[in-house]
Design an enzyme around this catalytic site. Structure first.
Site, mmCIF file in Angstrom:
data_model
loop_
_atom_site.group_PDB
_atom_site.id
_atom_site.type_symbol
_atom_site.label_atom_id
_atom_site.label_comp_id
_atom_site.label_asym_id
_atom_site.label_seq_id
_atom_site.Cartn_x
_atom_site.Cartn_y
_atom_site.Cartn_z
ATOM 1 N N SER A 140 -88.384 0.166 8.431
ATOM 2 C CA SER A 140 -88.405 -0.678 9.640
ATOM 3 C C SER A 140 -88.759 0.201 10.833
ATOM 4 O O SER A 140 -88.642 1.428 10.757
ATOM 5 C CB SER A 140 -87.011 -1.264 9.856
ATOM 6 O OG SER A 140 -86.902 -1.891 11.110
ATOM 7 N N TYR A 153 -77.891 -0.913 10.357
ATOM 8 C CA TYR A 153 -79.260 -1.242 9.937
ATOM 9 C C TYR A 153 -80.172 -0.026 10.148
ATOM 10 O O TYR A 153 -80.937 0.362 9.249
ATOM 11 C CB TYR A 153 -79.760 -2.449 10.733
ATOM 12 C CG TYR A 153 -81.098 -2.990 10.285
ATOM 13 C CD1 TYR A 153 -81.205 -3.797 9.157
ATOM 14 C CD2 TYR A 153 -82.266 -2.700 10.995
ATOM 15 C CE1 TYR A 153 -82.437 -4.304 8.750
ATOM 16 C CE2 TYR A 153 -83.493 -3.198 10.596
ATOM 17 C CZ TYR A 153 -83.576 -4.008 9.468
ATOM 18 O OH TYR A 153 -84.799 -4.506 9.067
HETATM 19 N N1 LIG Z 1 -88.518 -9.445 10.026
HETATM 20 C C1 LIG Z 1 -88.569 -8.323 10.687
HETATM 21 O O1 LIG Z 1 -88.789 -8.306 11.901
HETATM 22 C C2 LIG Z 1 -88.411 -7.002 9.965
HETATM 23 C C3 LIG Z 1 -88.698 -5.824 10.679
HETATM 24 C C4 LIG Z 1 -88.591 -4.602 10.034
HETATM 25 C C5 LIG Z 1 -88.204 -4.538 8.705
HETATM 26 N N2 LIG Z 1 -87.902 -5.689 8.046
HETATM 27 C C6 LIG Z 1 -87.514 -5.551 6.647
HETATM 28 O O2 LIG Z 1 -88.418 -6.275 5.850
HETATM 29 C C7 LIG Z 1 -87.786 -6.655 4.616
HETATM 30 C C8 LIG Z 1 -88.040 -8.133 4.362
HETATM 31 O O3 LIG Z 1 -87.359 -8.892 5.350
HETATM 32 P P1 LIG Z 1 -87.891 -10.291 5.906
HETATM 33 O O4 LIG Z 1 -88.224 -10.098 7.315
HETATM 34 O O5 LIG Z 1 -88.878 -10.862 4.983
HETATM 35 O O6 LIG Z 1 -86.493 -11.106 5.876
HETATM 36 P P2 LIG Z 1 -85.986 -12.341 5.015
HETATM 37 O O7 LIG Z 1 -84.564 -12.508 5.438
HETATM 38 O O8 LIG Z 1 -86.918 -13.485 5.153
HETATM 39 O O9 LIG Z 1 -86.050 -11.827 3.503
HETATM 40 C C9 LIG Z 1 -85.126 -10.943 2.942
HETATM 41 C C10 LIG Z 1 -84.965 -11.288 1.467
HETATM 42 O O10 LIG Z 1 -84.068 -10.345 0.873
HETATM 43 C C11 LIG Z 1 -83.197 -11.050 0.008
HETATM 44 N N3 LIG Z 1 -81.948 -10.311 -0.201
HETATM 45 C C12 LIG Z 1 -80.987 -10.022 0.714
HETATM 46 N N4 LIG Z 1 -79.969 -9.375 0.121
HETATM 47 C C13 LIG Z 1 -80.301 -9.241 -1.189
HETATM 48 C C14 LIG Z 1 -79.652 -8.660 -2.305
HETATM 49 N N5 LIG Z 1 -78.444 -8.082 -2.197
HETATM 50 N N6 LIG Z 1 -80.286 -8.686 -3.502
HETATM 51 C C15 LIG Z 1 -81.497 -9.288 -3.657
HETATM 52 N N7 LIG Z 1 -82.161 -9.860 -2.621
HETATM 53 C C16 LIG Z 1 -81.558 -9.838 -1.404
HETATM 54 C C17 LIG Z 1 -82.953 -12.371 0.740
HETATM 55 O O11 LIG Z 1 -82.407 -13.373 -0.123
HETATM 56 C C18 LIG Z 1 -84.344 -12.685 1.245
HETATM 57 O O12 LIG Z 1 -85.094 -13.407 0.305
HETATM 58 C C19 LIG Z 1 -86.312 -6.284 4.781
HETATM 59 O O13 LIG Z 1 -86.053 -5.052 4.131
HETATM 60 C C20 LIG Z 1 -86.158 -6.119 6.278
HETATM 61 O O14 LIG Z 1 -85.084 -5.269 6.614
HETATM 62 C C21 LIG Z 1 -87.980 -6.917 8.639
#
Ligand SMILES: NC(=O)c1ccc[n+]([C@@H]2O[C@H](COP(=O)([O-])OP(=O)(O)OC[C@H]3O[C@@H](n4cnc5c(N)ncnc54)[C@H](O)[C@@H]3O)[C@@H](O)[C@H]2O)c1
Length: 244
Positions: A140, A153
């Site tokens: 991230s 985080y």
């Molecule tokens: N959205 C943002 O702005 C952003 C920015 C930087 C990094 N990220 C990272 O990107 C990745 C994807 O996030 P996203 O934005 O698509 O969010 P999201 O919440 O849409 O998706 C996250 C997914 O992870 C799954 N998950 C959570 N805990 C879990 C577990 N214990 N076991 C299996 N699955 C699990 C959830 O059910 C969900 O489907 C994450 O690692 C997040 O930290 C997101």
């Protein structure tokens, strides 16, 4: 010809947001198998079904070592190998060090950091045996800076960068690449607080908008593919210059 023709792939957190988009793009780019890993009832089944014959849902909490072992066994028995692993599953906690409880800290680290370790622990041996593979770990922009970032985080996402570099060094002689992707503000369900939050984040972005899951998926697809064959141990920010 697709970028991932014939590849056997796994994406954790594939039921939502960026993971779901990556699953769709992997299938569109010719992957022969896309295993959508997620918790039960979080949309993973639906995403896998959308992909037709190529998609398979595997219910797994990424913190469950035994579950990872079962997934690795299934992959060996059914496909004989794994070409690509995307450790994408993650959870958010918008709290600083003053508000975070020890239990909350441990939970975020357990999912975001230990979950990534367990994915590599379970799947890297299969890649070693095959003499090839690409692992993409989702960090991230919170893994690139401290200021303005929530405590647990940020800790977990900085760790993902370190683990990715260490694994890249260890596995390069074995033909396995490991890279980290550091997204900025991406419009997915992880961003809570409704339109007000989305508007605020867009306003502090350098070009005035959020990134889309598709934009991240394009980078992940490139790193997963053989087109990035000499890239390993890299951390690529995809954040519209936010951390530059
Ligand atoms: N959205 C943002 O702005 C952003 C920015 C930087 C990094 N990220 C990272 O990107 C990745 C994807 O996030 P996203 O934005 O698509 O969010 P999201 O919440 O849409 O998706 C996250 C997914 O992870 C799954 N998950 C959570 N805990 C879990 C577990 N214990 N076991 C299996 N699955 C699990 C959830 O059910 C969900 O489907 C994450 O690692 C997040 O930290 C997101």
């Amino acid at each position: 010809m697709g970028m991932l023709d014939g590849k056997v792939t796994i994406i954790t957190g594939g039921g939502s947001g960026q993971g779901a988009e990556e699953a769709r793009m992997f299938a569109a780019e010719g992957a022969s198998t896309v295993v959508v890993v997620d918790l039960e009832g979080t949309g993973g089944e639906k995403v896998a079904a959308e992909l037709g014959d190529v998609g398979l849902f595997f219910a797994l909490d990424v913190t469950d070592a035994e579950g990872w072992r079962r997934l690795a066994d299934t992959m060996v028995r059914t496909y004989g190998r794994v070409d690509v692993l995307v450790n994408n599953a993650g959870i958010w906690l918008a709290k600083g060090v003053l508000e975070t409880s020890p239990e909350e800290f441990r939970r975020v680290v357990e999912v975001n950091q230990t979950g990534v370790f367990l994915g590599m622990w379970a799947v890297a041996p299969l890649m070693r045996d095959a003499g090839r593979g690409s692992i993409v770990n989702i960090s991230s922009n919170a893994g690139l800076r401290g200021g303005g970032m929530p405590h647990a985080y940020a800790a977990s996402k900085w760790a993902v960068r370190g683990m990715s570099r260490a694994a890249a060094w260890e596995l390069a002689p074995l033909g396995v690449r490991v890279n980290a992707v550091c997204p900025g503000f991406i419009a997915t369900p992880m961003i809570q607080g409704g339109q007000k939050t989305l508007d605020h984040l867009a306003s502090i972005s350098r070009s005035g908008r959020l990134g889309s899951p598709e934009e991240v998926a394009r980078l992940v697809t490139f790193l997963a593919s053989d087109q990035s064959s000499y890239i390993s141990g890299a951390e690529i920010a995809i954040d519209d210059a936010y951390t530059s």
